[in-house]
Design a protein around this motif. Sequence first.
Motif, PDB file in Angstrom:
ATOM      1  N   UNK A  89       1.182  18.673 -13.929  1.00  0.00           N
ATOM      2  CA  UNK A  89       2.218  19.534 -14.523  1.00  0.00           C
ATOM      3  C   UNK A  89       3.328  18.696 -15.148  1.00  0.00           C
ATOM      4  N   UNK A  90       3.721  17.644 -14.457  1.00  0.00           N
ATOM      5  CA  UNK A  90       4.750  16.757 -15.003  1.00  0.00           C
ATOM      6  C   UNK A  90       4.243  16.052 -16.261  1.00  0.00           C
ATOM      7  N   UNK A  91       2.986  15.661 -16.242  1.00  0.00           N
ATOM      8  CA  UNK A  91       2.388  15.006 -17.393  1.00  0.00           C
ATOM      9  C   UNK A  91       2.366  15.936 -18.598  1.00  0.00           C
ATOM     10  N   UNK A 114      11.090  11.176 -18.832  1.00  0.00           N
ATOM     11  CA  UNK A 114      10.647  10.733 -17.515  1.00  0.00           C
ATOM     12  C   UNK A 114      10.597  11.915 -16.565  1.00  0.00           C
ATOM     13  N   UNK A 115       9.525  12.003 -15.825  1.00  0.00           N
ATOM     14  CA  UNK A 115       9.408  12.975 -14.744  1.00  0.00           C
ATOM     15  C   UNK A 115       9.150  12.203 -13.453  1.00  0.00           C
ATOM     16  N   UNK A 116       9.974  12.439 -12.442  1.00  0.00           N
ATOM     17  CA  UNK A 116       9.781  11.848 -11.123  1.00  0.00           C
ATOM     18  C   UNK A 116       9.052  12.854 -10.247  1.00  0.00           C
ATOM     19  N   UNK A 117       7.963  12.422  -9.613  1.00  0.00           N
ATOM     20  CA  UNK A 117       7.206  13.294  -8.712  1.00  0.00           C
ATOM     21  C   UNK A 117       7.197  12.651  -7.328  1.00  0.00           C
ATOM     22  N   UNK A 118       7.707  13.370  -6.355  1.00  0.00           N
ATOM     23  CA  UNK A 118       7.716  12.879  -4.979  1.00  0.00           C
ATOM     24  C   UNK A 118       7.826  14.065  -4.035  1.00  0.00           C
ATOM     25  N   UNK A 159       0.877   5.037   9.816  1.00  0.00           N
ATOM     26  CA  UNK A 159      -0.525   4.879   9.449  1.00  0.00           C
ATOM     27  C   UNK A 159      -1.109   6.013   8.638  1.00  0.00           C
ATOM     28  N   UNK A 160      -0.306   7.031   8.313  1.00  0.00           N
ATOM     29  CA  UNK A 160      -0.903   8.183   7.622  1.00  0.00           C
ATOM     30  C   UNK A 160      -0.639   8.198   6.111  1.00  0.00           C
ATOM     31  N   UNK A 161       0.396   7.519   5.638  1.00  0.00           N
ATOM     32  CA  UNK A 161       0.732   7.483   4.212  1.00  0.00           C
ATOM     33  C   UNK A 161       0.852   8.889   3.624  1.00  0.00           C
ATOM     34  N   UNK A 162       1.409   9.803   4.402  1.00  0.00           N
ATOM     35  CA  UNK A 162       1.487  11.189   3.947  1.00  0.00           C
ATOM     36  C   UNK A 162       2.343  11.369   2.703  1.00  0.00           C
ATOM     37  N   UNK A 163       3.324  10.502   2.516  1.00  0.00           N
ATOM     38  CA  UNK A 163       4.197  10.639   1.349  1.00  0.00           C
ATOM     39  C   UNK A 163       3.405  10.500   0.057  1.00  0.00           C
ATOM     40  N   UNK A 164       2.264   9.819   0.112  1.00  0.00           N
ATOM     41  CA  UNK A 164       1.387   9.705  -1.040  1.00  0.00           C
ATOM     42  C   UNK A 164       0.167  10.616  -0.934  1.00  0.00           C
ATOM     43  N   UNK A 165      -0.457  10.645   0.246  1.00  0.00           N
ATOM     44  CA  UNK A 165      -1.712  11.389   0.381  1.00  0.00           C
ATOM     45  C   UNK A 165      -1.514  12.904   0.287  1.00  0.00           C
ATOM     46  N   UNK A 166      -0.360  13.381   0.696  1.00  0.00           N
ATOM     47  CA  UNK A 166      -0.103  14.825   0.591  1.00  0.00           C
ATOM     48  C   UNK A 166       0.437  15.228  -0.781  1.00  0.00           C
ATOM     49  N   UNK A 167       0.665  14.231  -1.633  1.00  0.00           N
ATOM     50  CA  UNK A 167       1.118  14.506  -2.994  1.00  0.00           C
ATOM     51  C   UNK A 167      -0.120  14.627  -3.880  1.00  0.00           C
ATOM     52  N   UNK A 168      -0.613  15.833  -4.045  1.00  0.00           N
ATOM     53  CA  UNK A 168      -1.869  16.064  -4.742  1.00  0.00           C
ATOM     54  C   UNK A 168      -1.677  16.024  -6.264  1.00  0.00           C
ATOM     55  N   UNK A 174       0.809  -1.208   0.000  1.00  0.00           N
ATOM     56  CA  UNK A 174       0.000   0.000   0.000  1.00  0.00           C
ATOM     57  C   UNK A 174       0.844   1.260   0.000  1.00  0.00           C
ATOM     58  N   UNK A 175       2.030   1.212   0.572  1.00  0.00           N
ATOM     59  CA  UNK A 175       2.850   2.420   0.688  1.00  0.00           C
ATOM     60  C   UNK A 175       3.313   2.956  -0.660  1.00  0.00           C
ATOM     61  N   UNK A 176       3.184   2.156  -1.708  1.00  0.00           N
ATOM     62  CA  UNK A 176       3.579   2.610  -3.044  1.00  0.00           C
ATOM     63  C   UNK A 176       2.397   3.127  -3.863  1.00  0.00           C
ATOM     64  N   UNK A 177       1.193   3.084  -3.295  1.00  0.00           N
ATOM     65  CA  UNK A 177      -0.001   3.394  -4.079  1.00  0.00           C
ATOM     66  C   UNK A 177      -0.439   4.844  -3.913  1.00  0.00           C
ATOM     67  N   UNK A 178      -0.402   5.588  -4.987  1.00  0.00           N
ATOM     68  CA  UNK A 178      -0.982   6.929  -5.020  1.00  0.00           C
ATOM     69  C   UNK A 178      -2.499   6.769  -4.978  1.00  0.00           C
ATOM     70  N   UNK A 179      -3.224   7.620  -4.231  1.00  0.00           N
ATOM     71  CA  UNK A 179      -4.662   7.401  -4.023  1.00  0.00           C
ATOM     72  C   UNK A 179      -5.470   7.369  -5.317  1.00  0.00           C
ATOM     73  N   UNK A 180      -6.497   6.519  -5.317  1.00  0.00           N
ATOM     74  CA  UNK A 180      -7.357   6.354  -6.493  1.00  0.00           C
ATOM     75  C   UNK A 180      -8.032   7.662  -6.881  1.00  0.00           C
ATOM     76  N   UNK A 181      -8.412   8.464  -5.872  1.00  0.00           N
ATOM     77  CA  UNK A 181      -9.100   9.713  -6.203  1.00  0.00           C
ATOM     78  C   UNK A 181      -8.201  10.690  -6.951  1.00  0.00           C
ATOM     79  N   UNK A 182      -6.894  10.607  -6.690  1.00  0.00           N
ATOM     80  CA  UNK A 182      -5.955  11.471  -7.412  1.00  0.00           C
ATOM     81  C   UNK A 182      -5.781  10.986  -8.848  1.00  0.00           C
ATOM     82  N   UNK A 183      -5.699   9.662  -9.020  1.00  0.00           N
ATOM     83  CA  UNK A 183      -5.652   9.126 -10.383  1.00  0.00           C
ATOM     84  C   UNK A 183      -6.901   9.533 -11.154  1.00  0.00           C
ATOM     85  N   UNK A 184      -8.060   9.529 -10.487  1.00  0.00           N
ATOM     86  CA  UNK A 184      -9.303   9.901 -11.156  1.00  0.00           C
ATOM     87  C   UNK A 184      -9.272  11.353 -11.620  1.00  0.00           C
TER      88      UNK A 184
END
Length: 344
Positions: free
Chosen positions: A331-333, A296-300, A316-325, A187-197
């Motif tokens: 912009x990278x895309x 390639x663009x790396x976003x982190x 338990x917060x997964x901030x490294x992904x959840x705070x990456x809006x 799970x720690x590697x997964x960017x949230x589904x709502x952001x992908x949407x």
Amino acid sequence: MRILIIGPSWVGDMVMAQTLFQCLKQRHSECEIDVLAPEWSRPILERMPEVRAALSFPLGHGALELATRRRIGRSLKGQYDQAILLPNSLKSALVPFFAGIAKRTGWRGEFRYGLLNDVRTLDKARYPLMIERFMALAFDRGADLPTPYPRPSLRIDPLSRDAALAKFGLSLDRPVLALCPGAEFGESKRWPAEYYAEVAEMRIRQGWQVWLFGSKKDFPVGESIRERLIPGLREEASNLSGDTSLAEAIDLMSCADAVVSNDSGLMHVAAALNRPLVAVYGSTSPGFTPPLADQVEIVRLGLECSPCFERTCRFGHYNCMRQLEPAPVLEALQRVGGQPAEVV
């Protein structure tokens, strides 16, 4: 010169292993390279021109089954001049030993003395990248690696690609954004589904279509992304997760005009297809296994607690992904994916 490679057990690692095969071919142009690896890896190896044959290894990851390894090894007797082991486990050294291969090369690990006779001691500072650790095994101990480094490059058969397009009823009448929201690691590697949407919706409004890739385990997250799209846009997103074989996924991804992916095996596939790629990192670091492609663009975020390389967030917060809006990913895309069509 006949060389047997004991291959890795992860998609991304197998893709990156092509750098070793390329180095071997540069050094010994007439060498024949066979790879003993899990059957799932065959579609990857068949798309690498350096590999003569993919040999199916029937045991699952972690299984010892000494008798089976002895049987496989004995079946390979007299066929190879050298074995190169990419895994560091003791188990991976058994088949080449039982095969009696004269030169058995690998990094020191898990008490393999005696099983290997060309044992290398890894200097992590000298070889910080995984591909460097693979490539170094193609050369004599202590040799400098040739630069520039080779990059994985998967070969696509147009007939196979067109068959996959027809099978899934896909067309290339609009630009394709490929999304890879899964990550086998955890799970720690997964960017949230709502952001992908949000990313999917933006590109669909700009005239693109969206293809979602992944395994059967990733089908629910793919559906979650689709369901977040409003009616009228949802039909422009195709969830292929779990429906395609790995071979079909590779062929279809070669059609993508841009890819957004977590740090996953499919990220490395996209890079090896030289697709414009945005790679989203959280708990892991591009300093060890970066995607290797031209665009390639790396976003982190690079939070204080990352990279932790943990499968789940210890806080338990997964901030490294959840705070990456989505904004920096969009912009990278834009930078890698060219100019979008007119907004509709």
